[in-house]
Enzyme design. Structure first.
Site, PDB file in Angstrom:
ATOM      1  N   LYS A  14      -5.361  -8.286  -6.559  1.00  0.00           N
ATOM      2  CA  LYS A  14      -6.504  -9.150  -6.237  1.00  0.00           C
ATOM      3  C   LYS A  14      -7.536  -9.183  -7.379  1.00  0.00           C
ATOM      4  CE  LYS A  14      -8.162  -7.595  -2.533  1.00  0.00           C
ATOM      5  NZ  LYS A  14      -9.508  -7.028  -2.660  1.00  0.00           N
ATOM      6  N   ARG A  89     -14.704  -8.041   4.267  1.00  0.00           N
ATOM      7  CA  ARG A  89     -13.729  -6.996   4.587  1.00  0.00           C
ATOM      8  C   ARG A  89     -13.497  -6.905   6.092  1.00  0.00           C
ATOM      9  NH1 ARG A  89     -13.629  -4.474  -0.458  1.00  0.00           N
ATOM     10  NH2 ARG A  89     -13.456  -2.234  -0.503  1.00  0.00           N
ATOM     11  N   ARG A 128       1.565   4.236 -10.401  1.00  0.00           N
ATOM     12  CA  ARG A 128       0.394   4.115 -11.267  1.00  0.00           C
ATOM     13  C   ARG A 128      -0.073   5.491 -11.756  1.00  0.00           C
ATOM     14  NH1 ARG A 128      -4.765   0.852  -8.979  1.00  0.00           N
ATOM     15  NH2 ARG A 128      -5.033   2.664  -7.638  1.00  0.00           N
ATOM     16  N   ARG A 161      -3.545   9.651  -9.428  1.00  0.00           N
ATOM     17  CA  ARG A 161      -4.731   9.822  -8.583  1.00  0.00           C
ATOM     18  C   ARG A 161      -4.296  10.351  -7.227  1.00  0.00           C
ATOM     19  NH1 ARG A 161      -8.250   4.391  -8.478  1.00  0.00           N
ATOM     20  NH2 ARG A 161      -7.923   4.807  -6.294  1.00  0.00           N
ATOM     21  N   ARG A 172      -4.118   4.914   3.678  1.00  0.00           N
ATOM     22  CA  ARG A 172      -5.156   3.988   3.229  1.00  0.00           C
ATOM     23  C   ARG A 172      -4.828   2.564   3.644  1.00  0.00           C
ATOM     24  NH1 ARG A 172      -5.199   4.648  -2.869  1.00  0.00           N
ATOM     25  NH2 ARG A 172      -5.953   2.576  -3.244  1.00  0.00           N
TER      26      ARG A 172
HETATM   27  P1  AMP Z   1     -13.759  -1.466  -3.857  1.00  0.00           P
HETATM   28  O1  AMP Z   1     -13.994  -1.341  -5.324  1.00  0.00           O
HETATM   29  O2  AMP Z   1     -13.616  -2.914  -3.441  1.00  0.00           O
HETATM   30  O3  AMP Z   1     -12.633  -0.612  -3.353  1.00  0.00           O
HETATM   31  O4  AMP Z   1     -15.089  -0.947  -3.121  1.00  0.00           O
HETATM   32  C1  AMP Z   1     -15.570   0.361  -3.309  1.00  0.00           C
HETATM   33  C2  AMP Z   1     -16.455   0.752  -2.132  1.00  0.00           C
HETATM   34  O5  AMP Z   1     -17.590  -0.129  -2.052  1.00  0.00           O
HETATM   35  C3  AMP Z   1     -15.795   0.656  -0.769  1.00  0.00           C
HETATM   36  O6  AMP Z   1     -15.058   1.808  -0.462  1.00  0.00           O
HETATM   37  C4  AMP Z   1     -17.001   0.492   0.147  1.00  0.00           C
HETATM   38  O7  AMP Z   1     -17.668   1.714   0.359  1.00  0.00           O
HETATM   39  C5  AMP Z   1     -17.910  -0.394  -0.697  1.00  0.00           C
HETATM   40  N1  AMP Z   1     -17.634  -1.832  -0.428  1.00  0.00           N
HETATM   41  C6  AMP Z   1     -17.091  -2.760  -1.263  1.00  0.00           C
HETATM   42  N2  AMP Z   1     -17.018  -3.958  -0.673  1.00  0.00           N
HETATM   43  C7  AMP Z   1     -17.517  -3.818   0.577  1.00  0.00           C
HETATM   44  C8  AMP Z   1     -17.709  -4.684   1.690  1.00  0.00           C
HETATM   45  N3  AMP Z   1     -17.326  -5.971   1.651  1.00  0.00           N
HETATM   46  N4  AMP Z   1     -18.266  -4.170   2.803  1.00  0.00           N
HETATM   47  C9  AMP Z   1     -18.660  -2.886   2.870  1.00  0.00           C
HETATM   48  N5  AMP Z   1     -18.495  -2.000   1.875  1.00  0.00           N
HETATM   49  C10 AMP Z   1     -17.930  -2.449   0.732  1.00  0.00           C
END
Ligand code: AMP
Length: 226
Positions: A14, A89, A128, A161, A172
């Protein structure tokens, strides 16, 4: 304003596709995870609040997330539109985004789901490796390092990781697939959803994605706001 929502499970590619599509369409690439990380790095009040949730692997509360997103949409480089990556999300976030856009006479132009079967995701993530020093990413099959087990750029050891191990990846995925399918259902109902096959090459996925968005641009221009 064009609002393109990119949807997909972790490992679907993505982030890569969102950056490319945004450059291709002249839109801003807006990743909520990156926005939160920037706030944390800058030490803002929002960053301090978000960090607690992020460290626990939980979602930041909807109201805070939406407010941050809407502020980002109001910045000059987003005037033509955005490709959203990592938002919405949950169904509640999708509905809140529709409401906020509706108040400004705007709507989501396209929502595209990059589909990848679970077994392929597990295999991709388990493949990865990242370098210990700086997090440079390698893949045993698609992007092997020149010297096995060492980063090409800084020579540090390559490690897996903890959250990329197959059993953790499955957990996950299980956690994220439920809310993702709610968001997918939401956009299927509102008529802006397209699905594309994410198991193809990066180039082929990019072409399919662009075609999917183009097929909706004309359609939404004619539709009254909901
Ligand atoms: P990501 O890089 O997209 O995996 O986001 C890292 C972290 O940011 C997630 O684990 C959430 O804690 C927070 N986060 C990112 N996008 C959202 C969202 N749309 N709603 C709530 N928390 C978010």
């Amino acid at each position: 304003m064009r609002i393109v929502v990119l949807l997909g499970p972790p490992g679907a590619g993505k982030g890569t596709q969102a950056a490319r599509l945004a450059a291709d369409l002249g839109l801003a690439h807006v990743a909520t995870g990156d926005l939160f990380r920037a706030h944390v790095a800058a030490g803002t009040e929002l960053g301090r609040l978000a960090k607690d949730y992020m460290d626990r692997g939980q979602l930041v509360p909807d109201a805070v997330t939406l407010e941050m997103l809407l502020a980002r949409l109001a910045e000059p480089d987003a005037a033509a539109g955005v490709v959203l990556d990592g938002f919405p999300r949950t169904r509640a976030q999708a509905e809140a985004l529709d409401r906020a856009l509706g108040e400004r006479g705007e709507q989501v132009t396209a929502a595209v789901l990059i589909e990848v079967p679970e077994e392929v995701l597990v295999a991709r993530l388990a493949d990865r490796w990242i370098c210990e020093a700086a997090g440079h990413i390698y893949s045993r099959s698609a992007r092997p390092p020149r010297v096995e087990g060492r980063c090409d750029l800084d020579g540090s050891p390559l490690v897996q990781r903890a959250d990329d191990r197959p059993e953790t990846v499955r957990a996950r995925l299980a956690q994220q697939l439920g809310p993702l399918s709610d968001v997918v259902d939401h956009y299927a109902r509102t008529g802006v959803l397209r699905r594309i096959d994410g198991t193809q090459s990066i180039e082929a996925v990019a072409r399919a994605l662009r075609a999917a968005v183009d097929s909706l641009v004309g359609a939404t221009a004619d539709r009254p706001n909901r």
